[in-house]
Design an enzyme around this catalytic site. Structure first.
Site, PDB file in Angstrom:
ATOM      1  CB  SER A 146      -0.911   0.015   1.227  1.00  0.00           C
ATOM      2  OG  SER A 146      -1.635  -1.186   1.329  1.00  0.00           O
TER       3      SER A 146
HETATM    4  N1  SAH Z   1      -0.877  -5.009   3.956  1.00  0.00           N
HETATM    5  C1  SAH Z   1      -0.110  -5.244   2.756  1.00  0.00           C
HETATM    6  C2  SAH Z   1      -0.820  -4.863   1.473  1.00  0.00           C
HETATM    7  C3  SAH Z   1      -1.903  -5.783   1.203  1.00  0.00           C
HETATM    8  S1  SAH Z   1      -2.430  -6.030  -0.446  1.00  0.00           S
HETATM    9  C4  SAH Z   1       1.241  -4.564   2.798  1.00  0.00           C
HETATM   10  O1  SAH Z   1       1.515  -3.819   3.739  1.00  0.00           O
HETATM   11  O2  SAH Z   1       2.047  -4.828   1.900  1.00  0.00           O
HETATM   12  C5  SAH Z   1      -3.747  -7.132   0.005  1.00  0.00           C
HETATM   13  C6  SAH Z   1      -3.337  -8.534   0.347  1.00  0.00           C
HETATM   14  O3  SAH Z   1      -4.500  -9.224   0.797  1.00  0.00           O
HETATM   15  C7  SAH Z   1      -2.812  -9.320  -0.855  1.00  0.00           C
HETATM   16  O4  SAH Z   1      -1.536  -9.802  -0.555  1.00  0.00           O
HETATM   17  C8  SAH Z   1      -3.835 -10.444  -0.995  1.00  0.00           C
HETATM   18  O5  SAH Z   1      -3.249 -11.662  -1.442  1.00  0.00           O
HETATM   19  C9  SAH Z   1      -4.375 -10.573   0.406  1.00  0.00           C
HETATM   20  N2  SAH Z   1      -5.676 -11.213   0.558  1.00  0.00           N
HETATM   21  C10 SAH Z   1      -6.782 -11.092  -0.212  1.00  0.00           C
HETATM   22  N3  SAH Z   1      -7.786 -11.857   0.286  1.00  0.00           N
HETATM   23  C11 SAH Z   1      -7.305 -12.457   1.415  1.00  0.00           C
HETATM   24  C12 SAH Z   1      -7.855 -13.359   2.392  1.00  0.00           C
HETATM   25  N4  SAH Z   1      -9.109 -13.812   2.319  1.00  0.00           N
HETATM   26  N5  SAH Z   1      -7.064 -13.745   3.408  1.00  0.00           N
HETATM   27  C13 SAH Z   1      -5.781 -13.318   3.514  1.00  0.00           C
HETATM   28  N6  SAH Z   1      -5.198 -12.485   2.624  1.00  0.00           N
HETATM   29  C14 SAH Z   1      -5.965 -12.041   1.597  1.00  0.00           C
END
Ligand code: SAH
Length: 220
Positions: free
Chosen positions: A52
């Protein structure tokens, strides 16, 4: 980054600004993007996901109002950067990522950063982490189609949960407080996250080719 992207845009919590200064974002991005790690933008990580934008990380962290004794659950570990920020403010951080490779890499980065109060789990975060519940704070860093009920049940009384909600490229940031067993919701502006995919999220585009196509054209 802290001055131009965060302070000047309204992040005022000194504890948040302080940890944003301390955690090195370049350690959480691919080598090819390390020279852009302090720019005002999300950056690609593996599996088509993103780390992000610093401002959004700071904003959500500020809204979460993390206390040193808090037990925090993050859904969507991604690069591990947001988890690292949470580790610096919370007692303990539990974070779940649905992509195995991302979970493994994030675990390694958090360890390399010397952070020991975090556990990274590979799995579907929409169903939470029942063994460790309840949590003081829950942060979902992917956009949900609706409030994930299992997660709100794992929130402590007096706790706060933050998540983007909506379909398409823009979503609304929801802040939910559990007060006297009731959920009280506020909306905090428009954000843009990848979808939350799982049992209480969107269905997996990989399992339905038609949906995958429509998901792509919506982005174009
Ligand atoms: N917090 C992260 C950015 C997240 S991007 C950072 O600091 O880099 C969103 C993430 O959510 C992605 O890696 C995606 O694979 C994950 N995601 C999506 N659905 C999910 C679920 N049901 N459980 C766990 N992770 C999930």
């Amino acid at each position: 980054m802290v001055l131009t992207q965060l302070s000047r845009r309204g992040i005022t919590d000194e504890r948040v600004l302080d940890v944003m200064r301390q955690v090195k974002r370049h350690e959480f991005v691919e080598e090819a993007f390390q020279n852009r790690a302090y720019e005002d933008t999300p950056l690609p990580i593996d599996n088509g996901q993103t780390i992000s934008q610093p401002f959004i990380v700071a904003r959500m962290t500020e809204l979460l109002n993390v206390q040193p004794t808090d037990k925090v659950l993050e859904i969507g570990t991604g690069s591990g950067y947001q988890a690292a920020i949470l580790c610096m403010l919370a007692g303990k951080v539990y974070t779940i990522e649905r992509h195995f490779a991302l979970a493994r890499e994030a675990r390694a980065r958090l360890e390399a950063a010397g952070l020991t109060n975090v556990i990274v789990k590979h799995g579907d975060g929409t169903i939470g982490w029942s063994d460790q519940a309840p949590f003081d704070k829950i942060l979902i860093t992917a956009s949900a189609p609706h409030l994930p009920k299992t997660l709100s049940n794992q929130l402590k009384e007096g706790g706060r949960m933050i998540f983007p909600m909506g379909e398409g490229r823009e979503q609304v940031l929801k802040v939910v407080d559990k007060i006297d067993g009731e959920l009280q919701t506020q909306e905090m502006g428009v954000v843009s996250f990848v979808p939350l995919i799982g049992r209480e999220g969107f269905s997996d585009p990989g399992s339905d080719p038609r949906q995958y196509m429509s998901g792509r054209s919506a982005v174009r």
